[in-house]
Design a protein around this motif. Structure first.
Motif, PDB file in Angstrom:
ATOM      1  N   TRP A 145       0.958  -1.373  -0.129  1.00 55.12           N
ATOM      2  CA  TRP A 145       0.021   0.002  -0.131  1.00 55.12           C
ATOM      3  C   TRP A 145       0.836   1.292   0.025  1.00 55.12           C
ATOM      4  CZ3 TRP A 145      -4.708   0.267  -1.490  1.00 55.12           C
ATOM      5  CH2 TRP A 145      -5.808  -0.515  -1.220  1.00 55.12           C
ATOM      6  N   THR A 146       1.836   1.229   0.928  1.00 55.27           N
ATOM      7  CA  THR A 146       2.865   2.524   0.962  1.00 55.27           C
ATOM      8  C   THR A 146       3.587   2.763  -0.494  1.00 55.27           C
ATOM      9  OG1 THR A 146       3.042   2.063   3.094  1.00 55.27           O
ATOM     10  CG2 THR A 146       4.721   3.317   2.165  1.00 55.27           C
ATOM     11  N   ALA A 147       3.971   1.657  -0.919  1.00 55.20           N
ATOM     12  CA  ALA A 147       4.626   1.761  -2.380  1.00 55.20           C
ATOM     13  C   ALA A 147       3.715   2.263  -3.517  1.00 55.20           C
ATOM     14  CB  ALA A 147       5.283   0.516  -2.650  1.00 55.20           C
ATOM     15  N   CYS A 148       2.482   1.763  -3.373  1.00 52.47           N
ATOM     16  CA  CYS A 148       1.460   2.339  -4.382  1.00 52.47           C
ATOM     17  C   CYS A 148       1.185   3.685  -4.178  1.00 52.47           C
ATOM     18  CB  CYS A 148       0.325   1.495  -4.060  1.00 52.47           C
ATOM     19  SG  CYS A 148      -1.095   1.838  -5.338  1.00 52.47           S
ATOM     20  N   ALA A 149       0.955   4.217  -2.940  1.00 50.41           N
ATOM     21  CA  ALA A 149       0.799   5.628  -2.472  1.00 50.41           C
ATOM     22  C   ALA A 149       2.115   6.520  -3.074  1.00 50.41           C
ATOM     23  CB  ALA A 149       0.525   5.618  -0.862  1.00 50.41           C
ATOM     24  N   LEU A 150       3.126   6.047  -2.874  1.00 49.81           N
ATOM     25  CA  LEU A 150       4.204   6.716  -3.176  1.00 49.81           C
ATOM     26  C   LEU A 150       4.273   6.955  -4.613  1.00 49.81           C
ATOM     27  CD1 LEU A 150       7.197   5.284  -0.665  1.00 49.81           C
ATOM     28  CD2 LEU A 150       5.894   7.481  -0.608  1.00 49.81           C
ATOM     29  N   ARG A 151       4.030   6.134  -5.377  1.00 49.22           N
ATOM     30  CA  ARG A 151       4.070   5.809  -6.919  1.00 49.22           C
ATOM     31  C   ARG A 151       2.655   6.965  -7.530  1.00 49.22           C
ATOM     32  NH1 ARG A 151       4.669   0.315  -6.289  1.00 49.22           N
ATOM     33  NH2 ARG A 151       2.510  -0.072  -6.949  1.00 49.22           N
ATOM     34  N   ASP A 152       1.608   6.747  -6.599  1.00 45.04           N
ATOM     35  CA  ASP A 152       0.387   7.500  -7.403  1.00 45.04           C
ATOM     36  C   ASP A 152       0.577   8.790  -6.886  1.00 45.04           C
ATOM     37  OD1 ASP A 152      -0.598   5.032  -8.245  1.00 45.04           O
ATOM     38  OD2 ASP A 152      -1.734   4.840  -6.549  1.00 45.04           O
ATOM     39  N   ARG A 153       0.934   9.131  -5.593  1.00 38.50           N
ATOM     40  CA  ARG A 153       0.901  10.799  -5.183  1.00 38.50           C
ATOM     41  C   ARG A 153       2.127  11.385  -5.473  1.00 38.50           C
ATOM     42  NH1 ARG A 153      -1.283  10.107   1.083  1.00 38.50           N
ATOM     43  NH2 ARG A 153      -3.254   8.685   0.680  1.00 38.50           N
ATOM     44  N   TYR A 154       3.267  10.821  -5.555  1.00 35.75           N
ATOM     45  CA  TYR A 154       4.413  11.712  -5.679  1.00 35.75           C
ATOM     46  C   TYR A 154       5.327  11.242  -7.086  1.00 35.75           C
ATOM     47  CZ  TYR A 154       3.864  12.504  -0.926  1.00 35.75           C
ATOM     48  OH  TYR A 154       3.158  13.119   0.526  1.00 35.75           O
ATOM     49  N   GLY A 155       4.738  10.337  -7.626  1.00 33.21           N
ATOM     50  CA  GLY A 155       5.327   9.575  -9.033  1.00 33.21           C
ATOM     51  C   GLY A 155       6.822   8.998  -8.671  1.00 33.21           C
ATOM     52  N   LEU A 156       7.177   8.719  -7.571  1.00 31.57           N
ATOM     53  CA  LEU A 156       8.327   7.749  -7.146  1.00 31.57           C
ATOM     54  C   LEU A 156       8.444   6.504  -7.713  1.00 31.57           C
ATOM     55  CD1 LEU A 156       8.946   8.628  -3.407  1.00 31.57           C
ATOM     56  CD2 LEU A 156      10.152   9.569  -5.585  1.00 31.57           C
ATOM     57  N   LEU A 157       9.678   6.380  -7.966  1.00 32.99           N
ATOM     58  CA  LEU A 157       9.956   4.600  -8.552  1.00 32.99           C
ATOM     59  C   LEU A 157       9.811   3.940  -7.180  1.00 32.99           C
ATOM     60  CD1 LEU A 157      10.356   2.584 -10.382  1.00 32.99           C
ATOM     61  CD2 LEU A 157      13.100   3.227 -10.680  1.00 32.99           C
ATOM     62  N   ALA A 158       8.972   3.395  -6.678  1.00 38.36           N
ATOM     63  CA  ALA A 158       8.986   2.774  -5.288  1.00 38.36           C
ATOM     64  C   ALA A 158       8.399   1.163  -5.482  1.00 38.36           C
ATOM     65  CB  ALA A 158       7.868   3.691  -4.352  1.00 38.36           C
ATOM     66  N   VAL A 159       8.722   0.287  -4.668  1.00 43.01           N
ATOM     67  CA  VAL A 159       8.372  -1.017  -4.714  1.00 43.01           C
ATOM     68  C   VAL A 159       8.387  -1.340  -3.028  1.00 43.01           C
ATOM     69  CG1 VAL A 159       9.009  -3.392  -5.298  1.00 43.01           C
ATOM     70  CG2 VAL A 159       9.757  -1.581  -6.854  1.00 43.01           C
ATOM     71  N   GLY A 160       7.507  -2.372  -2.935  1.00 44.71           N
ATOM     72  CA  GLY A 160       7.316  -2.750  -1.454  1.00 44.71           C
ATOM     73  C   GLY A 160       7.569  -4.215  -1.441  1.00 44.71           C
ATOM     74  N   VAL A 161       8.179  -4.459  -0.443  1.00 47.43           N
ATOM     75  CA  VAL A 161       8.497  -6.011  -0.016  1.00 47.43           C
ATOM     76  C   VAL A 161       7.884  -6.175   1.389  1.00 47.43           C
ATOM     77  CG1 VAL A 161      10.322  -7.480   0.373  1.00 47.43           C
ATOM     78  CG2 VAL A 161      10.621  -5.836  -1.384  1.00 47.43           C
ATOM     79  N   ALA A 162       7.244  -7.258   1.342  1.00 40.98           N
ATOM     80  CA  ALA A 162       6.403  -7.658   2.882  1.00 40.98           C
ATOM     81  C   ALA A 162       7.795  -8.595   3.437  1.00 40.98           C
ATOM     82  CB  ALA A 162       5.467  -8.838   2.745  1.00 40.98           C
ATOM     83  N   ALA A 163       7.947  -8.334   4.756  1.00 44.12           N
ATOM     84  CA  ALA A 163       8.940  -9.216   5.584  1.00 44.12           C
ATOM     85  C   ALA A 163       8.286  -9.592   6.840  1.00 44.12           C
ATOM     86  CB  ALA A 163      10.119  -8.180   5.750  1.00 44.12           C
ATOM     87  N   PRO A 164       7.552 -10.606   6.652  1.00 49.57           N
ATOM     88  CA  PRO A 164       6.663 -11.213   7.950  1.00 49.57           C
ATOM     89  C   PRO A 164       7.621 -11.846   8.801  1.00 49.57           C
ATOM     90  CG  PRO A 164       6.061 -12.332   5.892  1.00 49.57           C
ATOM     91  CD  PRO A 164       6.909 -11.115   5.610  1.00 49.57           C
ATOM     92  N   GLY A 165       8.729 -12.353   8.297  1.00 44.48           N
ATOM     93  CA  GLY A 165       9.327 -13.564   8.853  1.00 44.48           C
ATOM     94  C   GLY A 165      10.822 -13.349   9.265  1.00 44.48           C
ATOM     95  N   VAL A 166      10.929 -12.007   9.534  1.00 47.23           N
ATOM     96  CA  VAL A 166      12.292 -11.344  10.284  1.00 47.23           C
ATOM     97  C   VAL A 166      12.415 -11.535  11.542  1.00 47.23           C
ATOM     98  CG1 VAL A 166      13.743  -9.440  10.625  1.00 47.23           C
ATOM     99  CG2 VAL A 166      12.466  -9.513   8.540  1.00 47.23           C
ATOM    100  N   PRO A 167      13.484 -12.338  12.024  1.00 44.71           N
ATOM    101  CA  PRO A 167      13.553 -12.814  13.686  1.00 44.71           C
ATOM    102  C   PRO A 167      13.828 -11.654  14.349  1.00 44.71           C
ATOM    103  CG  PRO A 167      14.965 -14.174  12.237  1.00 44.71           C
ATOM    104  CD  PRO A 167      14.473 -12.901  11.392  1.00 44.71           C
ATOM    105  N   GLU A 168      13.707 -11.815  15.864  1.00 49.69           N
ATOM    106  CA  GLU A 168      14.025 -10.671  16.894  1.00 49.69           C
ATOM    107  C   GLU A 168      15.045  -9.988  16.556  1.00 49.69           C
ATOM    108  OE1 GLU A 168      11.703  -8.890  18.944  1.00 49.69           O
ATOM    109  OE2 GLU A 168      10.286  -9.941  17.398  1.00 49.69           O
ATOM    110  N   ASP A 169      16.315 -10.707  16.309  1.00 56.02           N
ATOM    111  CA  ASP A 169      17.654 -10.075  16.156  1.00 56.02           C
ATOM    112  C   ASP A 169      17.887  -9.517  15.005  1.00 56.02           C
ATOM    113  OD1 ASP A 169      17.849 -12.555  14.758  1.00 56.02           O
ATOM    114  OD2 ASP A 169      19.402 -13.341  15.907  1.00 56.02           O
TER     115      ASP A 169
END
Length: 273
Positions: A145-169
């Motif tokens: 959603w954030t990458a989409c907003a950055l592209r639509d509102r600001y014309g940025l070359l933006a990509v979003g990557v989900a990272a649900p599995g990053v350990p606590e460390d």
């Protein structure tokens, strides 16, 4: 693939982890104060943006963190978090509470931005400089959603990557694969939204591997900035697995917040001595 952005580790070292009122470090355009073990840079918006631009243009990478009350409290006992915060290239107040506390300890700054308020000036700067931006977030849908907003509102070359599995460390085999995906996009700026201390430790670990990208640990402020269109997704999250655990956390939240705030006041009082 859905990603963009990179970063390097800090050069400031771990000197002076002891609380101080205010200090000037060679090469800094503005003062740095400490609340407990957490450093905070007190610069005007224009000065801070110039420093961020310098980090990107010099091509050596860097880390920008936005500590809030939670980081200040957790850093008292968590040495790894303390070191990650102490060695950041820039440490900007993550909330008005922390900004006001920093001004009590150090010099007053006429204008200051906190947390999510930095995002709009930062993305406007990224648009002006044609920076590639990558968004990394652990909560479902936030990066996309954030990458989409950055592209639509600001014309940025933006990509979003989900990272649900990053350990606590902030390390591990999954993190290595995530870093490889990010590096392929050759980003200039990486916006990271994770829980503490995972976010700060991930930024510290990933920075050296993502040079010359600059990592910005922005936390929940990222989600609150460009969140339109996510109500359905939010409902699915709430209704999904683990809802009993979330209800338990909501019920105990007032007590946890009270204890956290009392700890923060104690740390602030000690920092003024």
């Amino acid at each position: 693939m859905n990603g963009v952005v990179g970063l390097e580790t800090p050069r400031s070292g771990l000197a002076s982890l002891v609380p101080r009122r205010a200090e000037w470090e060679q090469g800094r355009a503005f003062s740095r104060v400490r609340i407990g073990h957490v450093p905070l840079d007190l610069g005007r918006p224009g000065e801070v943006l110039q420093s961020i631009e310098a980090l990107v243009t010099r091509g050596q990478g860097g880390r920008i963190l936005t500590p809030d009350v939670e980081q200040v409290v957790l850093a008292e006992a968590n040495v790894a978090l303390r070191q990650a915060l102490a060695t950041a290239d820039l440490s900007l107040a993550g909330s008005p509470v922390v900004a006001r506390a920093a001004r009590v300890i150090g010099p007053r700054v006429p204008e200051s931005l906190t947390g999510a308020q930095w995002l709009t000036p930062l993305v406007k700067l990224a648009r002006e400089r044609s920076w590639r931006v990558l968004v990394v977030a652990e909560r479902p849908g936030v990066a996309e959603w954030t990458a989409c907003a950055l592209r639509d509102r600001y014309g940025l070359l933006a990509v979003g990557v989900a990272a649900p599995g990053v350990p606590e460390d902030g390390r591990g085999a999954w993190v290595e694969r995530l870093i490889d995906r990010i590096a392929l996009t050759r980003p200039h700026l990486v916006l990271v939204s994770m829980a503490t201390p995972k976010q700060e430790l991930f930024c510290q670990y990933a920075a050296a591997r993502l040079q010359p990208a600059v990592l910005v640990g922005i936390g929940a402020a990222l989600e609150s900035s460009w969140d339109e269109g996510r109500p359905v997704q939010r409902w699915r999250e709430l209704a999904g697995s683990g809802w009993l655990d979330r209800c338990r956390r909501w019920l105990t939240a007032p007590v946890r917040l009270l204890l956290r705030n009392l700890s923060f006041l104690r740390i602030l009082a000690g920092s003024r001595r």
